[in-house]
Design a protein around this motif. Structure first.
Motif, PDB file in Angstrom:
ATOM      1  N   SER A 127       0.810  -1.219   0.000  1.00  0.00           N
ATOM      2  CA  SER A 127       0.000   0.000   0.000  1.00  0.00           C
ATOM      3  C   SER A 127       0.844   1.271   0.000  1.00  0.00           C
ATOM      4  O   SER A 127       0.344   2.329  -0.377  1.00  0.00           O
ATOM      5  N   GLN A 128       2.104   1.174   0.389  1.00  0.00           N
ATOM      6  CA  GLN A 128       2.966   2.356   0.412  1.00  0.00           C
ATOM      7  C   GLN A 128       3.825   2.479  -0.857  1.00  0.00           C
ATOM      8  O   GLN A 128       4.731   3.308  -0.914  1.00  0.00           O
ATOM      9  N   THR A 129       3.540   1.635  -1.866  1.00  0.00           N
ATOM     10  CA  THR A 129       4.287   1.710  -3.118  1.00  0.00           C
ATOM     11  C   THR A 129       3.422   2.278  -4.228  1.00  0.00           C
ATOM     12  O   THR A 129       2.198   2.122  -4.227  1.00  0.00           O
ATOM     13  N   THR A 130       4.077   2.951  -5.158  1.00  0.00           N
ATOM     14  CA  THR A 130       3.390   3.454  -6.345  1.00  0.00           C
ATOM     15  C   THR A 130       4.288   3.227  -7.554  1.00  0.00           C
ATOM     16  O   THR A 130       5.511   3.123  -7.434  1.00  0.00           O
ATOM     17  N   ILE A 131       3.652   3.177  -8.705  1.00  0.00           N
ATOM     18  CA  ILE A 131       4.367   3.094  -9.973  1.00  0.00           C
ATOM     19  C   ILE A 131       4.335   4.500 -10.555  1.00  0.00           C
ATOM     20  O   ILE A 131       3.260   5.115 -10.644  1.00  0.00           O
ATOM     21  N   VAL A 132       5.501   5.022 -10.897  1.00  0.00           N
ATOM     22  CA  VAL A 132       5.568   6.381 -11.436  1.00  0.00           C
ATOM     23  C   VAL A 132       6.240   6.377 -12.802  1.00  0.00           C
ATOM     24  O   VAL A 132       7.105   5.550 -13.087  1.00  0.00           O
ATOM     25  N   ASP A 133       5.825   7.342 -13.627  1.00  0.00           N
ATOM     26  CA  ASP A 133       6.463   7.498 -14.936  1.00  0.00           C
ATOM     27  C   ASP A 133       7.670   8.427 -14.804  1.00  0.00           C
ATOM     28  O   ASP A 133       8.006   8.878 -13.703  1.00  0.00           O
ATOM     29  N   GLU A 134       8.310   8.725 -15.929  1.00  0.00           N
ATOM     30  CA  GLU A 134       9.534   9.525 -15.898  1.00  0.00           C
ATOM     31  C   GLU A 134       9.317  10.944 -15.388  1.00  0.00           C
ATOM     32  O   GLU A 134      10.258  11.593 -14.928  1.00  0.00           O
ATOM     33  N   SER A 135       8.080  11.421 -15.422  1.00  0.00           N
ATOM     34  CA  SER A 135       7.773  12.762 -14.898  1.00  0.00           C
ATOM     35  C   SER A 135       7.367  12.731 -13.428  1.00  0.00           C
ATOM     36  O   SER A 135       7.058  13.771 -12.846  1.00  0.00           O
ATOM     37  N   GLY A 136       7.337  11.539 -12.854  1.00  0.00           N
ATOM     38  CA  GLY A 136       6.945  11.408 -11.448  1.00  0.00           C
ATOM     39  C   GLY A 136       5.449  11.270 -11.236  1.00  0.00           C
ATOM     40  O   GLY A 136       4.978  11.276 -10.104  1.00  0.00           O
ATOM     41  N   ASN A 137       4.694  11.122 -12.339  1.00  0.00           N
ATOM     42  CA  ASN A 137       3.246  10.948 -12.236  1.00  0.00           C
ATOM     43  C   ASN A 137       2.920   9.525 -11.784  1.00  0.00           C
ATOM     44  O   ASN A 137       3.490   8.559 -12.286  1.00  0.00           O
ATOM     45  N   ASP A 138       1.975   9.412 -10.871  1.00  0.00           N
ATOM     46  CA  ASP A 138       1.534   8.112 -10.367  1.00  0.00           C
ATOM     47  C   ASP A 138       0.713   7.422 -11.454  1.00  0.00           C
ATOM     48  O   ASP A 138      -0.317   7.926 -11.888  1.00  0.00           O
ATOM     49  N   VAL A 139       1.186   6.265 -11.910  1.00  0.00           N
ATOM     50  CA  VAL A 139       0.472   5.487 -12.924  1.00  0.00           C
ATOM     51  C   VAL A 139       0.070   4.122 -12.374  1.00  0.00           C
ATOM     52  O   VAL A 139      -0.189   3.188 -13.136  1.00  0.00           O
ATOM     53  N   THR A 140       0.010   4.019 -11.050  1.00  0.00           N
ATOM     54  CA  THR A 140      -0.390   2.767 -10.408  1.00  0.00           C
ATOM     55  C   THR A 140      -1.818   2.434 -10.819  1.00  0.00           C
ATOM     56  O   THR A 140      -2.706   3.295 -10.721  1.00  0.00           O
ATOM     57  N   PRO A 141      -2.060   1.214 -11.283  1.00  0.00           N
ATOM     58  CA  PRO A 141      -3.430   0.850 -11.666  1.00  0.00           C
ATOM     59  C   PRO A 141      -4.384   0.984 -10.477  1.00  0.00           C
ATOM     60  O   PRO A 141      -4.060   0.567  -9.362  1.00  0.00           O
TER      61      PRO A 141
END
Length: 174
Positions: A127-141
């Motif tokens: 729950s404390q992890t996120t997937i981010v793109d190169e701009s730092g945007n959260d792209v976690t499903p």
């Protein structure tokens, strides 16, 4: 959402940990096995320690890509190949994982008679992890379950312990 992001979400849940058995009554000193473990409890403790070291290395590498030991050093066989492919996909899509995964529970499942492998069920909290793109945007499903129960196998080889398999048993709860 990219195929990698969906794969990443399910893979985040696929970390694996081993349960420890605790003896309740005093017993005669057991005879060590060829693996060097004197009892099932000792073997499970070693398996759990291996998996915890793997999760710790994974969390540390998220903060410092040059951290040693690398998480991959705890893996063997198809699980290692799968992890390496996953890392290649992340790099290709310029995605990264930030935050820590936490082991919340470890349960014994089985151990072979020679004390050379242990199957354990591990509850992981991502729950404390996120997937981010190169701009730092959260792209976690948005459909990613933060809690996952996995089954994992840890083996003992002449070169030490290694995690050889990991399978998601249940998501959403342990």
């Amino acid at each position: 959402m990219s195929h990698l992001a969906r794969t990443l979400a399910s893979t985040l849940a696929a970390f694996a940990v081993v349960g420890a058995l605790v003896g309740c009554a005093p017993s005669p000193e057991p005879t060590p096995t060829p693996t060097g473990f004197a009892s099932e409890a000792e073997a499970f403790e070693a398996a759990e320690a291996t998996y915890r070291a793997y999760v710790d290395a994974t969390n540390a590498q998220r903060m410092d890509p040059l951290h040693s030991p690398a998480p991959e050093s705890f893996l063997r066989g198809e699980l290692l190949e799968s992890e390496l492919e996953f890392d290649r996909q992340l790099k290709a899509e310029v995605l990264s994982i930030v935050g820590e995964t936490v082991i919340t529970d470890v349960e014994y499942a089985a151990i072979d008679a020679n004390l050379t492998s242990a199957d354990v069920n591990i509850c992981l909290d991502s729950s404390q992890t996120t997937i981010v793109d190169e701009s730092g945007n959260d792209v976690t499903p948005s459909t990613r379950e933060p809690i996952t129960l996995i089954s994992t196998t840890v083996v003992w080889t002449p070169s030490g312990t290694a995690i050889t398999s990991s399978e998601t048993l249940k998501t959403g709860q342990c």
